[in-house]
Scaffold this active site. Sequence first.
Site, mmCIF file in Angstrom:
data_model
loop_
_atom_site.group_PDB
_atom_site.id
_atom_site.type_symbol
_atom_site.label_atom_id
_atom_site.label_comp_id
_atom_site.label_asym_id
_atom_site.label_seq_id
_atom_site.Cartn_x
_atom_site.Cartn_y
_atom_site.Cartn_z
ATOM 1 C CG ASN A 90 70.078 101.964 85.750
ATOM 2 O OD1 ASN A 90 70.292 103.012 86.341
ATOM 3 N ND2 ASN A 90 69.119 101.846 84.845
ATOM 4 C CD GLN A 91 77.049 105.442 85.992
ATOM 5 O OE1 GLN A 91 76.591 106.127 85.090
ATOM 6 N NE2 GLN A 91 78.304 105.578 86.410
ATOM 7 C CG HIS A 92 70.138 107.023 86.766
ATOM 8 N ND1 HIS A 92 70.379 108.339 87.106
ATOM 9 C CD2 HIS A 92 70.437 106.909 85.445
ATOM 10 C CE1 HIS A 92 70.796 108.999 86.031
ATOM 11 N NE2 HIS A 92 70.840 108.152 85.017
ATOM 12 C CE LYS A 93 66.815 99.249 88.056
ATOM 13 N NZ LYS A 93 66.355 98.055 87.281
ATOM 14 C CG ASP A 134 62.629 93.249 85.986
ATOM 15 O OD1 ASP A 134 63.520 93.812 85.325
ATOM 16 O OD2 ASP A 134 61.578 92.835 85.461
ATOM 17 C CB SER A 135 61.396 98.400 88.608
ATOM 18 O OG SER A 135 62.614 98.947 88.119
ATOM 19 N N GLY A 141 64.494 106.925 83.289
ATOM 20 C CA GLY A 141 63.367 106.140 82.780
ATOM 21 C C GLY A 141 62.213 107.036 82.369
ATOM 22 C CE1 TYR A 142 58.596 104.724 79.065
ATOM 23 C CE2 TYR A 142 59.552 103.245 80.692
ATOM 24 C CZ TYR A 142 59.155 103.504 79.392
ATOM 25 O OH TYR A 142 59.328 102.551 78.413
ATOM 26 C CE LYS A 164 62.516 107.837 91.219
ATOM 27 N NZ LYS A 164 63.401 107.911 90.051
#
Length: 203
Positions: free
Chosen positions: A9-12, A72-73, A156-157, A178
């Site tokens: 996951n590039q964002h993570k 994991d989130s 995500g959300y 963030k």
Amino acid sequence: MNLIIASGNQHKVREIRDYLSPRIPALQISSLRDLYSSVPDIPETGTTFEENSLQKARWLYAKHSGWIIADDSGLEVNALQGAPGVYSARYAGEPCNDSANNAKLLSELSGVAPEKRTARYRAVITLLSPENKAHTFSGSCEGTIAETPSGTEGFGYDPLFIPTGYTRSFAELGDKIKEKISHRSSALRAMAEKFPQYLAFYQ
């Protein structure tokens, strides 16, 4: 010192790398995208964030020994008894789609009063040492779910999640804020505080 992130996951990956790199400069950080031309799907069959985080770390360690980090989130909504929880990424089904997940969440919360739309982001990080010893760190961020998405940053959300103390969503607040208050940053902060001790021990 090499550290591999068990995620494509590039964002993570960017969040983890951006947080750790300036704080632990000795680390050479890579991810699944650096190791594989086609990012593999790592099994996630656990019922908790802790179980999934450890499972992902163990999967990668079996193939690439060394320092491994896995995350994991997800989002826990009180009015939905903690859902979507560990199913956050695939809440609307496969393949994973942020827009579809957000749409389903809004549908499930239709008619729920603003004061009852409380939720939290949770993250659990597993760090595996070269000797396969697991260290676990967790973090959370409380907030509420907006009635409409807003903002274009994040993933995500984030367009729906308004952290406590703010009036804008994570997708509007930007990376600097963030990084200070997010669930993943909280878990990474706890890990970064301990990691130099682990490095010294294993050297």
